[in-house]
Design a protein around this motif. Structure first.
Motif, PDB file in Angstrom:
ATOM      1  N   CYS A 143      30.238  65.591  64.051  1.00 24.46           N
ATOM      2  CA  CYS A 143      30.986  65.382  65.435  1.00 24.46           C
ATOM      3  C   CYS A 143      29.927  65.332  66.365  1.00 24.46           C
ATOM      4  O   CYS A 143      29.202  66.283  66.564  1.00 24.46           O
ATOM      5  CB  CYS A 143      32.293  66.373  65.457  1.00 24.46           C
ATOM      6  N   VAL A 144      29.625  64.217  67.143  1.00 28.92           N
ATOM      7  CA  VAL A 144      28.352  64.185  67.930  1.00 28.92           C
ATOM      8  C   VAL A 144      29.028  64.059  69.378  1.00 28.92           C
ATOM      9  O   VAL A 144      29.783  63.209  69.471  1.00 28.92           O
ATOM     10  CB  VAL A 144      27.583  63.233  67.613  1.00 28.92           C
ATOM     11  N   PRO A 145      29.011  65.267  70.410  1.00 28.91           N
ATOM     12  CA  PRO A 145      29.541  64.909  71.546  1.00 28.91           C
ATOM     13  C   PRO A 145      28.871  63.705  72.450  1.00 28.91           C
ATOM     14  O   PRO A 145      27.862  63.397  71.911  1.00 28.91           O
ATOM     15  CB  PRO A 145      28.887  66.460  72.321  1.00 28.91           C
ATOM     16  N   CYS A 146      29.565  63.310  73.265  1.00 26.38           N
ATOM     17  CA  CYS A 146      29.277  61.929  74.031  1.00 26.38           C
ATOM     18  C   CYS A 146      27.928  61.782  74.277  1.00 26.38           C
ATOM     19  O   CYS A 146      27.074  60.941  74.000  1.00 26.38           O
ATOM     20  CB  CYS A 146      30.356  62.002  74.976  1.00 26.38           C
ATOM     21  N   ALA A 147      27.379  62.719  75.062  1.00 26.49           N
ATOM     22  CA  ALA A 147      26.168  62.685  75.739  1.00 26.49           C
ATOM     23  C   ALA A 147      24.903  63.361  74.926  1.00 26.49           C
ATOM     24  O   ALA A 147      24.074  64.044  75.462  1.00 26.49           O
ATOM     25  CB  ALA A 147      25.992  62.999  77.123  1.00 26.49           C
ATOM     26  N   GLU A 148      25.056  63.736  73.640  1.00 22.33           N
ATOM     27  CA  GLU A 148      24.127  64.813  73.052  1.00 22.33           C
ATOM     28  C   GLU A 148      22.945  64.057  72.644  1.00 22.33           C
ATOM     29  O   GLU A 148      21.668  64.482  72.798  1.00 22.33           O
ATOM     30  CB  GLU A 148      24.630  65.161  71.724  1.00 22.33           C
ATOM     31  N   PHE A 149      22.777  62.593  72.392  1.00 19.82           N
ATOM     32  CA  PHE A 149      21.600  61.777  72.025  1.00 19.82           C
ATOM     33  C   PHE A 149      21.699  60.339  72.255  1.00 19.82           C
ATOM     34  O   PHE A 149      22.719  59.971  72.310  1.00 19.82           O
ATOM     35  CB  PHE A 149      20.962  62.312  70.895  1.00 19.82           C
ATOM     36  N   LYS A 150      20.568  59.743  72.538  1.00 22.95           N
ATOM     37  CA  LYS A 150      20.646  58.143  72.800  1.00 22.95           C
ATOM     38  C   LYS A 150      20.411  57.707  71.322  1.00 22.95           C
ATOM     39  O   LYS A 150      19.372  58.110  70.788  1.00 22.95           O
ATOM     40  CB  LYS A 150      19.794  57.912  73.820  1.00 22.95           C
ATOM     41  N   GLU A 151      20.883  56.708  70.884  1.00 18.56           N
ATOM     42  CA  GLU A 151      20.468  55.910  69.737  1.00 18.56           C
ATOM     43  C   GLU A 151      20.995  54.347  69.830  1.00 18.56           C
ATOM     44  O   GLU A 151      21.878  54.234  70.574  1.00 18.56           O
ATOM     45  CB  GLU A 151      20.996  56.491  68.414  1.00 18.56           C
TER      46      GLU A 151
END
Length: 326
Positions: A264-272
Protein backbone atom coordinates in the motif's frame (compact mmCIF):
# COMPACT_ATOMS: atom_id res chain seq x y z
CA UNK A 1 -9.22 25.30 8.03
CA UNK A 2 -10.44 24.27 4.60
CA UNK A 3 -6.95 24.48 3.14
CA UNK A 4 -5.54 22.18 5.81
CA UNK A 5 -8.25 19.58 5.23
CA UNK A 6 -7.58 19.65 1.48
CA UNK A 7 -3.87 19.06 1.94
CA UNK A 8 -4.44 16.13 4.26
CA UNK A 9 -6.81 14.59 1.70
CA UNK A 10 -3.73 14.22 -0.55
CA UNK A 11 -5.69 15.38 -3.60
CA UNK A 12 -4.10 17.85 -6.01
CA UNK A 13 -7.56 18.76 -7.33
CA UNK A 14 -8.95 20.16 -4.03
CA UNK A 15 -9.34 23.72 -2.77
CA UNK A 16 -5.83 23.97 -1.32
CA UNK A 17 -4.61 27.55 -1.61
CA UNK A 18 -2.37 28.76 -4.40
CA UNK A 19 0.24 29.72 -1.81
CA UNK A 20 0.46 26.14 -0.52
CA UNK A 21 0.69 24.81 -4.07
CA UNK A 22 3.39 27.28 -5.08
CA UNK A 23 5.57 27.40 -1.98
CA UNK A 24 5.03 24.20 -0.03
CA UNK A 25 5.08 21.16 -2.37
CA UNK A 26 7.49 19.37 -0.05
CA UNK A 27 5.17 20.00 2.91
CA UNK A 28 2.25 18.65 0.88
CA UNK A 29 4.15 15.49 0.04
CA UNK A 30 5.27 15.06 3.66
CA UNK A 31 1.77 15.44 5.04
CA UNK A 32 0.31 13.04 2.49
CA UNK A 33 3.05 10.47 3.00
CA UNK A 34 2.48 10.61 6.76
CA UNK A 35 -1.24 9.85 6.45
CA UNK A 36 -2.18 6.18 7.04
CA UNK A 37 -2.35 4.28 3.76
CA UNK A 38 -5.82 2.99 2.87
CA UNK A 39 -7.56 1.72 -0.25
CA UNK A 40 -8.93 5.26 -0.71
CA UNK A 41 -5.71 7.28 -0.58
CA UNK A 42 -3.23 4.78 -1.99
CA UNK A 43 -1.87 4.81 -5.53
CA UNK A 44 -4.45 2.81 -7.56
CA UNK A 45 -3.67 -0.07 -9.90
CA UNK A 46 -4.10 0.80 -13.59
CA UNK A 47 -5.27 -1.51 -16.40
CA UNK A 48 -5.08 -0.87 -20.15
CA UNK A 49 -6.67 -3.23 -22.67
CA UNK A 50 -5.60 -3.86 -26.27
CA UNK A 51 -7.71 -4.22 -29.39
CA UNK A 52 -5.85 -5.94 -32.21
CA UNK A 53 -6.46 -6.82 -35.84
CA UNK A 54 -7.13 -9.67 -36.17
CA UNK A 55 -8.91 -9.99 -32.81
CA UNK A 56 -7.28 -12.11 -30.10
CA UNK A 57 -10.56 -13.70 -28.86
CA UNK A 58 -11.31 -14.88 -32.41
CA UNK A 59 -7.76 -15.62 -33.55
CA UNK A 60 -5.54 -16.29 -30.51
CA UNK A 61 -1.79 -15.59 -30.78
CA UNK A 62 1.07 -17.94 -29.95
CA UNK A 63 4.05 -15.54 -29.67
CA UNK A 64 4.19 -12.00 -28.23
CA UNK A 65 6.95 -9.60 -27.15
CA UNK A 66 6.69 -6.61 -24.76
CA UNK A 67 9.17 -3.97 -23.64
CA UNK A 68 9.17 -2.18 -20.25
CA UNK A 69 11.40 0.85 -19.60
CA UNK A 70 11.79 1.97 -15.98
CA UNK A 71 12.25 5.73 -16.51
CA UNK A 72 12.04 6.96 -12.89
CA UNK A 73 12.71 4.47 -10.10
CA UNK A 74 15.34 6.05 -7.83
CA UNK A 75 12.70 7.46 -5.44
CA UNK A 76 10.85 4.17 -4.86
CA UNK A 77 10.51 3.78 -1.09
CA UNK A 78 12.14 0.94 0.81
CA UNK A 79 9.80 -2.03 1.02
CA UNK A 80 7.69 -0.71 -1.85
CA UNK A 81 7.93 -1.32 -5.57
CA UNK A 82 6.34 -1.29 -9.01
CA UNK A 83 4.87 -4.29 -10.81
CA UNK A 84 4.76 -3.89 -14.61
CA UNK A 85 2.62 -6.87 -15.64
CA UNK A 86 0.80 -8.35 -18.60
CA UNK A 87 -2.46 -10.07 -17.59
CA UNK A 88 -3.49 -12.65 -20.16
CA UNK A 89 -5.71 -15.64 -20.92
CA UNK A 90 -4.91 -18.71 -22.97
CA UNK A 91 -7.57 -20.71 -24.82
CA UNK A 92 -11.14 -20.08 -25.93
CA UNK A 93 -13.75 -22.52 -24.58
CA UNK A 94 -11.37 -24.06 -22.05
CA UNK A 95 -9.27 -21.21 -20.61
CA UNK A 96 -6.44 -20.63 -18.19
CA UNK A 97 -4.83 -17.33 -17.28
CA UNK A 98 -2.73 -15.13 -15.04
CA UNK A 99 0.03 -12.60 -15.60
CA UNK A 100 3.73 -12.19 -16.31
CA UNK A 101 6.12 -9.26 -16.14
CA UNK A 102 8.86 -7.46 -14.23
CA UNK A 103 9.09 -5.82 -10.81
CA UNK A 104 11.18 -2.97 -9.35
CA UNK A 105 11.89 -2.93 -5.59
CA UNK A 106 13.09 0.00 -3.45
CA UNK A 107 15.70 -0.22 -0.70
CA UNK A 108 17.16 2.04 2.01
CA UNK A 109 20.74 0.92 1.45
CA UNK A 110 20.93 -0.49 -2.10
CA UNK A 111 20.00 0.62 -5.62
CA UNK A 112 16.61 -0.39 -6.95
CA UNK A 113 16.53 -4.14 -7.70
CA UNK A 114 14.44 -6.01 -10.23
CA UNK A 115 12.96 -9.46 -10.72
CA UNK A 116 10.87 -11.38 -13.29
CA UNK A 117 7.67 -13.31 -12.61
CA UNK A 118 5.22 -15.61 -14.45
CA UNK A 119 2.06 -16.77 -12.60
CA UNK A 120 -0.87 -18.80 -13.90
CA UNK A 121 -4.05 -19.70 -11.98
CA UNK A 122 -6.06 -22.89 -12.38
CA UNK A 123 -9.48 -22.27 -13.89
CA UNK A 124 -12.91 -23.89 -13.71
CA UNK A 125 -13.88 -26.21 -16.53
CA UNK A 126 -16.96 -25.49 -18.62
CA UNK A 127 -19.96 -27.19 -17.02
CA UNK A 128 -20.24 -29.60 -19.94
CA UNK A 129 -16.64 -30.74 -19.48
CA UNK A 130 -15.75 -33.16 -16.66
CA UNK A 131 -12.65 -34.76 -15.26
CA UNK A 132 -13.90 -38.18 -16.32
CA UNK A 133 -13.70 -37.13 -19.95
CA UNK A 134 -9.92 -36.96 -19.63
CA UNK A 135 -8.67 -39.25 -16.83
CA UNK A 136 -9.80 -41.36 -13.88
CA UNK A 137 -11.26 -39.05 -11.23
CA UNK A 138 -10.19 -41.48 -8.50
CA UNK A 139 -6.56 -40.48 -9.17
CA UNK A 140 -7.17 -36.79 -8.42
CA UNK A 141 -5.40 -35.39 -5.30
CA UNK A 142 -8.47 -33.62 -3.90
CA UNK A 143 -12.23 -33.29 -4.32
CA UNK A 144 -12.17 -30.11 -6.43
CA UNK A 145 -9.34 -31.14 -8.76
CA UNK A 146 -11.61 -32.52 -11.49
CA UNK A 147 -13.60 -29.30 -11.72
CA UNK A 148 -10.56 -27.34 -12.91
CA UNK A 149 -7.90 -27.23 -15.60
CA UNK A 150 -4.38 -26.82 -14.24
CA UNK A 151 -0.95 -25.44 -14.96
CA UNK A 152 2.13 -27.57 -14.24
CA UNK A 153 5.75 -26.44 -13.71
CA UNK A 154 8.35 -27.66 -16.18
CA UNK A 155 11.27 -25.47 -15.02
CA UNK A 156 13.29 -25.73 -11.82
CA UNK A 157 12.39 -22.14 -10.82
CA UNK A 158 8.65 -22.86 -11.16
CA UNK A 159 6.42 -24.56 -8.59
CA UNK A 160 2.81 -25.41 -7.88
CA UNK A 161 1.57 -23.22 -5.06
CA UNK A 162 -1.26 -21.05 -3.82
CA UNK A 163 -0.80 -17.92 -5.90
CA UNK A 164 -0.98 -14.73 -3.80
CA UNK A 165 -1.31 -16.58 -0.48
CA UNK A 166 1.98 -18.42 -0.01
CA UNK A 167 0.73 -21.95 0.79
CA UNK A 168 2.55 -24.85 -0.81
CA UNK A 169 1.73 -28.40 -1.82
CA UNK A 170 -0.72 -30.05 -4.18
CA UNK A 171 -3.66 -29.93 -1.76
CA UNK A 172 -3.37 -26.15 -1.28
CA UNK A 173 -2.20 -25.08 -4.72
CA UNK A 174 -4.26 -22.91 -7.04
CA UNK A 175 -1.72 -22.50 -9.83
CA UNK A 176 1.93 -22.32 -10.79
CA UNK A 177 4.45 -19.51 -10.38
CA UNK A 178 7.91 -19.04 -11.90
CA UNK A 179 10.32 -16.39 -10.66
CA UNK A 180 13.84 -15.12 -11.36
CA UNK A 181 14.93 -13.00 -8.38
CA UNK A 182 18.37 -11.91 -9.62
CA UNK A 183 18.10 -11.12 -13.33
CA UNK A 184 20.62 -8.83 -15.05
CA UNK A 185 20.17 -5.47 -13.32
CA UNK A 186 19.57 -2.24 -15.24
CA UNK A 187 20.12 1.49 -14.88
CA UNK A 188 17.31 4.01 -14.64
CA UNK A 189 15.84 4.56 -18.10
CA UNK A 190 16.71 1.05 -19.26
CA UNK A 191 14.37 -1.91 -19.15
CA UNK A 192 13.47 -5.47 -20.04
CA UNK A 193 12.12 -7.20 -23.12
CA UNK A 194 9.84 -10.16 -22.39
CA UNK A 195 8.59 -12.89 -24.69
CA UNK A 196 5.66 -15.25 -24.13
CA UNK A 197 5.41 -18.07 -26.66
CA UNK A 198 4.09 -21.56 -27.18
CA UNK A 199 6.80 -24.19 -27.62
CA UNK A 200 4.58 -27.27 -28.08
CA UNK A 201 0.92 -28.06 -28.58
CA UNK A 202 -1.46 -31.02 -28.26
CA UNK A 203 1.13 -33.01 -26.34
CA UNK A 204 0.68 -35.56 -23.55
CA UNK A 205 2.55 -35.38 -20.26
CA UNK A 206 2.31 -37.37 -17.02
CA UNK A 207 2.43 -35.68 -13.62
CA UNK A 208 2.28 -37.40 -10.23
CA UNK A 209 0.41 -35.56 -7.52
CA UNK A 210 0.82 -38.08 -5.93
CA UNK A 211 -0.86 -40.48 -8.36
CA UNK A 212 0.42 -40.42 -11.95
CA UNK A 213 -2.10 -38.86 -14.35
CA UNK A 214 -1.59 -38.38 -18.09
CA UNK A 215 -2.74 -34.97 -19.32
CA UNK A 216 -3.09 -33.45 -22.80
CA UNK A 217 -2.34 -29.78 -23.41
CA UNK A 218 0.22 -27.19 -24.52
CA UNK A 219 3.62 -25.93 -23.34
CA UNK A 220 4.32 -22.21 -22.89
CA UNK A 221 7.49 -20.33 -21.97
CA UNK A 222 8.34 -16.83 -20.71
CA UNK A 223 11.76 -15.42 -21.55
CA UNK A 224 13.32 -12.04 -20.76
CA UNK A 225 16.42 -9.96 -21.43
CA UNK A 226 17.81 -6.61 -20.32
CA UNK A 227 17.71 -3.76 -22.86
CA UNK A 228 19.20 -0.27 -22.90
CA UNK A 229 17.16 2.92 -23.18
CA UNK A 230 17.15 2.56 -26.99
CA UNK A 231 15.90 -1.04 -26.99
CA UNK A 232 19.24 -2.67 -27.79
CA UNK A 233 19.77 -6.01 -26.05
CA UNK A 234 22.30 -6.09 -23.19
CA UNK A 235 22.44 -9.89 -23.26
CA UNK A 236 20.59 -12.92 -24.53
CA UNK A 237 17.11 -14.11 -23.67
CA UNK A 238 16.89 -15.95 -20.31
CA UNK A 239 14.18 -18.49 -19.51
CA UNK A 240 11.96 -17.27 -16.70
CA UNK A 241 9.75 -20.34 -16.68
CA UNK A 242 8.05 -23.03 -18.74
CA UNK A 243 4.60 -24.44 -17.96
CA UNK A 244 2.21 -27.08 -19.25
CA UNK A 245 -1.46 -26.04 -19.54
CA UNK A 246 -3.95 -28.89 -19.22
CA UNK A 247 -6.50 -29.18 -22.09
CA UNK A 248 -5.59 -25.75 -23.50
CA UNK A 249 -4.69 -25.98 -27.19
CA UNK A 250 -5.50 -22.45 -28.44
CA UNK A 251 -3.22 -19.46 -27.98
CA UNK A 252 -3.41 -16.09 -26.17
CA UNK A 253 -7.03 -14.94 -26.34
CA UNK A 254 -6.85 -11.90 -24.02
CA UNK A 255 -3.99 -9.47 -23.28
CA UNK A 256 -3.63 -6.34 -21.10
CA UNK A 257 -1.08 -4.07 -19.43
CA UNK A 258 -1.21 -3.64 -15.65
CA UNK A 259 0.68 -1.14 -13.49
CA UNK A 260 0.59 -1.64 -9.71
CA UNK A 261 2.42 -0.33 -6.67
CA UNK A 262 3.76 -3.15 -4.51
CA UNK A 263 2.39 -2.81 -0.95
CA UNK A 264 0.00 0.00 0.00
CA UNK A 265 1.72 3.18 -1.22
CA UNK A 266 0.19 6.54 -0.16
CA UNK A 267 -0.72 8.82 -3.03
CA UNK A 268 2.20 11.27 -2.71
CA UNK A 269 4.89 9.01 -1.23
CA UNK A 270 7.20 8.91 -4.26
CA UNK A 271 7.33 9.70 -7.97
CA UNK A 272 7.88 6.97 -10.56
CA UNK A 273 7.20 6.17 -14.21
CA UNK A 274 7.56 3.28 -16.61
CA UNK A 275 6.96 3.03 -20.35
CA UNK A 276 5.35 -0.02 -21.94
CA UNK A 277 5.93 -0.72 -25.66
CA UNK A 278 4.08 -3.42 -27.56
CA UNK A 279 2.62 -5.95 -27.82
CA UNK A 280 4.59 -7.06 -30.86
CA UNK A 281 3.11 -10.26 -32.27
CA UNK A 282 5.12 -12.77 -34.30
CA UNK A 283 2.19 -13.17 -36.71
CA UNK A 284 2.31 -9.45 -37.57
CA UNK A 285 -1.05 -8.39 -36.11
CA UNK A 286 -1.26 -4.75 -35.00
CA UNK A 287 -2.70 -2.85 -32.05
CA UNK A 288 -5.64 -0.74 -33.23
CA UNK A 289 -6.92 0.71 -29.96
CA UNK A 290 -6.07 1.07 -26.25
CA UNK A 291 -8.88 1.07 -23.68
CA UNK A 292 -8.53 2.53 -20.18
CA UNK A 293 -11.04 3.17 -17.38
CA UNK A 294 -9.77 5.17 -14.37
CA UNK A 295 -10.09 3.52 -10.97
CA UNK A 296 -13.39 4.69 -9.47
CA UNK A 297 -12.81 4.05 -5.76
CA UNK A 298 -9.86 6.30 -5.02
CA UNK A 299 -9.19 9.80 -3.74
CA UNK A 300 -5.72 9.77 -5.27
CA UNK A 301 -5.29 11.88 -8.41
CA UNK A 302 -1.48 11.94 -8.59
CA UNK A 303 -1.16 9.62 -11.58
CA UNK A 304 -1.31 9.57 -15.36
CA UNK A 305 -1.77 6.87 -18.01
CA UNK A 306 -0.75 8.37 -21.36
CA UNK A 307 -1.64 6.16 -24.33
CA UNK A 308 -0.60 6.17 -27.98
CA UNK A 309 -2.25 3.36 -29.95
CA UNK A 310 -0.44 4.27 -33.18
CA UNK A 311 2.92 3.63 -31.48
CA UNK A 312 1.55 0.88 -29.19
CA UNK A 313 2.94 2.78 -26.19
CA UNK A 314 1.67 3.45 -22.67
CA UNK A 315 3.43 5.74 -20.19
CA UNK A 316 2.41 5.01 -16.59
CA UNK A 317 3.46 7.65 -14.06
CA UNK A 318 2.49 8.56 -10.51
CA UNK A 319 3.42 10.59 -7.46
CA UNK A 320 4.00 14.28 -6.62
CA UNK A 321 3.62 16.61 -9.61
CA UNK A 322 1.78 14.05 -11.79
CA UNK A 323 -1.78 14.71 -13.01
CA UNK A 324 -4.22 12.81 -15.25
CA UNK A 325 -4.50 14.05 -18.82
CA UNK A 326 -7.47 11.77 -19.62
Amino acid sequence: SKATVSVLNCDQHTSATAMIRAFAPLLLAALCAAAPCTHLNKQPAQYVGYTTAPSLPVHPADDVVMETYYNHTAAIAAGAGIFAAQPLHFGKEIKIGGYYGTQAHGSKTKPVSYDWIFSIWDNKRPKSDTCGDHYDAALAPNATWCAHVHSFPLSTNCQRHCNDCGARGWDNSTGTQCKVVSPPQIEEGEGYRTRMHRVNNSVQMTFSNPNPIKYTGSVWRMEAQAIDRYGAAKGGMIEVGTMFFEDVTEGISHFESFHEHITCVPCAEFKESELRRGPFFADGRKVTDLTFTPHAQTQCNLWNVHRDAAKAEILFSSGPGVHPDN
